[in-house]
Each structure stands twice: as structure tokens, then as C-alpha cells.
Design a protein around this motif. Structure first.
Motif, PDB file in Angstrom:
ATOM      1  N   ASN A  63      70.425  62.484  70.260  1.00  0.00           N
ATOM      2  CA  ASN A  63      70.146  63.807  69.715  1.00  0.00           C
ATOM      3  C   ASN A  63      71.277  64.324  68.826  1.00  0.00           C
ATOM      4  OD1 ASN A  63      67.474  64.835  70.842  1.00  0.00           O
ATOM      5  ND2 ASN A  63      68.457  63.839  72.574  1.00  0.00           N
ATOM      6  N   LYS A  64      72.215  63.448  68.511  1.00  0.00           N
ATOM      7  CA  LYS A  64      73.287  63.699  67.544  1.00  0.00           C
ATOM      8  C   LYS A  64      74.190  64.885  67.893  1.00  0.00           C
ATOM      9  CE  LYS A  64      70.904  61.325  63.861  1.00  0.00           C
ATOM     10  NZ  LYS A  64      71.008  60.058  64.466  1.00  0.00           N
ATOM     11  N   PHE A  65      74.428  65.091  69.199  1.00  0.00           N
ATOM     12  CA  PHE A  65      75.443  66.069  69.597  1.00  0.00           C
ATOM     13  C   PHE A  65      76.813  65.533  69.209  1.00  0.00           C
ATOM     14  CE2 PHE A  65      72.919  67.820  73.504  1.00  0.00           C
ATOM     15  CZ  PHE A  65      71.902  68.210  72.657  1.00  0.00           C
ATOM     16  N   VAL A  66      76.998  64.219  69.408  1.00  0.00           N
ATOM     17  CA  VAL A  66      78.243  63.524  69.055  1.00  0.00           C
ATOM     18  C   VAL A  66      77.860  62.146  68.493  1.00  0.00           C
ATOM     19  CG1 VAL A  66      79.634  64.679  70.825  1.00  0.00           C
ATOM     20  CG2 VAL A  66      78.527  62.526  71.362  1.00  0.00           C
ATOM     21  N   ASP A  67      78.798  61.531  67.749  1.00  0.00           N
ATOM     22  CA  ASP A  67      78.555  60.183  67.218  1.00  0.00           C
ATOM     23  C   ASP A  67      78.708  59.134  68.306  1.00  0.00           C
ATOM     24  OD1 ASP A  67      78.073  61.146  64.649  1.00  0.00           O
ATOM     25  OD2 ASP A  67      80.200  61.084  64.137  1.00  0.00           O
ATOM     26  N   SER A  68      79.745  59.282  69.115  1.00  0.00           N
ATOM     27  CA  SER A  68      79.978  58.371  70.238  1.00  0.00           C
ATOM     28  C   SER A  68      80.837  59.091  71.268  1.00  0.00           C
ATOM     29  CB  SER A  68      80.675  57.091  69.765  1.00  0.00           C
ATOM     30  OG  SER A  68      81.972  57.399  69.309  1.00  0.00           O
ATOM     31  N   ILE A  69      80.729  58.612  72.503  1.00  0.00           N
ATOM     32  CA  ILE A  69      81.505  59.201  73.595  1.00  0.00           C
ATOM     33  C   ILE A  69      81.554  58.183  74.721  1.00  0.00           C
ATOM     34  CG2 ILE A  69      79.503  60.321  74.666  1.00  0.00           C
ATOM     35  CD1 ILE A  69      81.368  62.692  75.342  1.00  0.00           C
ATOM     36  N   PHE A  97      86.423  66.568  70.731  1.00  0.00           N
ATOM     37  CA  PHE A  97      85.140  67.263  70.643  1.00  0.00           C
ATOM     38  C   PHE A  97      85.369  68.766  70.585  1.00  0.00           C
ATOM     39  CE2 PHE A  97      84.395  63.294  72.958  1.00  0.00           C
ATOM     40  CZ  PHE A  97      83.556  62.685  72.049  1.00  0.00           C
ATOM     41  N   THR A  98      84.576  69.438  69.764  1.00  0.00           N
ATOM     42  CA  THR A  98      84.718  70.885  69.601  1.00  0.00           C
ATOM     43  C   THR A  98      84.180  71.609  70.829  1.00  0.00           C
ATOM     44  OG1 THR A  98      82.539  71.133  68.583  1.00  0.00           O
ATOM     45  CG2 THR A  98      84.387  70.633  67.107  1.00  0.00           C
ATOM     46  N   LEU A  99      84.519  72.872  70.919  1.00  0.00           N
ATOM     47  CA  LEU A  99      83.996  73.686  72.023  1.00  0.00           C
ATOM     48  C   LEU A  99      82.478  73.776  71.947  1.00  0.00           C
ATOM     49  CD1 LEU A  99      86.611  76.577  72.189  1.00  0.00           C
ATOM     50  CD2 LEU A  99      86.339  74.650  73.764  1.00  0.00           C
ATOM     51  N   GLU A 100      81.941  73.797  70.742  1.00  0.00           N
ATOM     52  CA  GLU A 100      80.484  73.856  70.576  1.00  0.00           C
ATOM     53  C   GLU A 100      79.825  72.577  71.098  1.00  0.00           C
ATOM     54  OE1 GLU A 100      77.202  73.956  66.979  1.00  0.00           O
ATOM     55  OE2 GLU A 100      79.204  74.735  66.586  1.00  0.00           O
ATOM     56  N   GLN A 101      80.416  71.427  70.803  1.00  0.00           N
ATOM     57  CA  GLN A 101      79.867  70.167  71.309  1.00  0.00           C
ATOM     58  C   GLN A 101      79.950  70.120  72.830  1.00  0.00           C
ATOM     59  OE1 GLN A 101      82.460  67.693  68.903  1.00  0.00           O
ATOM     60  NE2 GLN A 101      80.677  66.809  67.853  1.00  0.00           N
ATOM     61  N   ARG A 102      81.064  70.557  73.366  1.00  0.00           N
ATOM     62  CA  ARG A 102      81.224  70.576  74.825  1.00  0.00           C
ATOM     63  C   ARG A 102      80.210  71.515  75.464  1.00  0.00           C
ATOM     64  NH1 ARG A 102      86.407  68.700  76.781  1.00  0.00           N
ATOM     65  NH2 ARG A 102      87.511  67.741  75.053  1.00  0.00           N
ATOM     66  N   ALA A 103      79.967  72.663  74.835  1.00  0.00           N
ATOM     67  CA  ALA A 103      78.995  73.617  75.367  1.00  0.00           C
ATOM     68  C   ALA A 103      77.578  73.023  75.352  1.00  0.00           C
ATOM     69  CB  ALA A 103      79.035  74.912  74.556  1.00  0.00           C
ATOM     70  N   LYS A 104      77.239  72.271  74.299  1.00  0.00           N
ATOM     71  CA  LYS A 104      75.927  71.616  74.241  1.00  0.00           C
ATOM     72  C   LYS A 104      75.787  70.592  75.360  1.00  0.00           C
ATOM     73  CE  LYS A 104      74.668  71.915  69.375  1.00  0.00           C
ATOM     74  NZ  LYS A 104      74.398  71.121  68.163  1.00  0.00           N
TER      75      LYS A 104
END
Length: 92
Positions: free
Chosen positions: A50-56, A12-19
Motif C-alpha cells: 500500500n506504499k506507506f514505505v518502500d521497504s522496512i 521514517f517520518t512521524l506520518e509514516q509511523r502514524a499510518k
């Protein structure tokens, strides 16, 4: 002699982690949810919807939250009475 390896690149990108961290630090009620604190399963559902990530996975989510220095609370259930004299009866 081999040099030190850096390991696998973060998924996951830093932007995704920040979200994700920003979401954890927000009030879930302001997002239209009927809970007072974020739980990992509810947070997972919210960030995927909310489509921050596809799966986690729950574990990856827990690690992101932990590294973001945010401690989540295990949710508790509360029962409330609609009886107008509830407080009076409960204090007796």
C-alpha cells in the motif's frame, strides 16, 4: 569538549509511523485480508503493497509497533468443522 550527539535521524517520518500504528490498530479483515490479527510479516507485506514505505525490516517494524504501545499477538490457527452437529459432538 564535544556536545551530546543526537544519533542518526529517523528513517521514517512521524506520518509514516502514524499510518503503521493506525494499521496495527485496525482489523485486518476490514482491509480485505483473511486473518483476524496482524502478524509482523503480514503487516510488512501490507504496508509495502500500500506504499506507506518502500521497504522496512521486521525488526524496525517491531520497534515502531512497540513504541506505539501496541502489543501484537502471535497468530494462531483454528480449525472449524462444517458438520452441523459439531458442537453437540464436541461437548460429549
Amino acid at each position: 569538549m564535544r556536545g551530546k550527539t543526537t544519533g542518526r535521524k529517523p528513517r521514517f517520518t512521524l506520518e509514516q509511523r502514524a499510518k503503521i500504528i493506525g494499521t496495527v490498530n485496525s482489523d485486518p479483515r476490514k482491509s480485505g485480508l483473511n486473518v483476524s490479527t496482524w502478524g509482523l510479516s503480514g503487516l510488512k507485506r501490507y504496508i509495502i503493497e500500500n506504499k506507506f514505505v518502500d521497504s522496512i525490516s521486521i525488526e524496525t517494524l517491531r520497534q515502531i509497533v512497540k513504541h506505539g504501545n501496541k502489543k501484537y499477538k502471535k497468530s494462531r490457527k483454528w480449525l472449524y468443522s462444517n458438520d452441523p452437529d459439531f458442537a453437540k459432538k464436541n461437548s460429549e
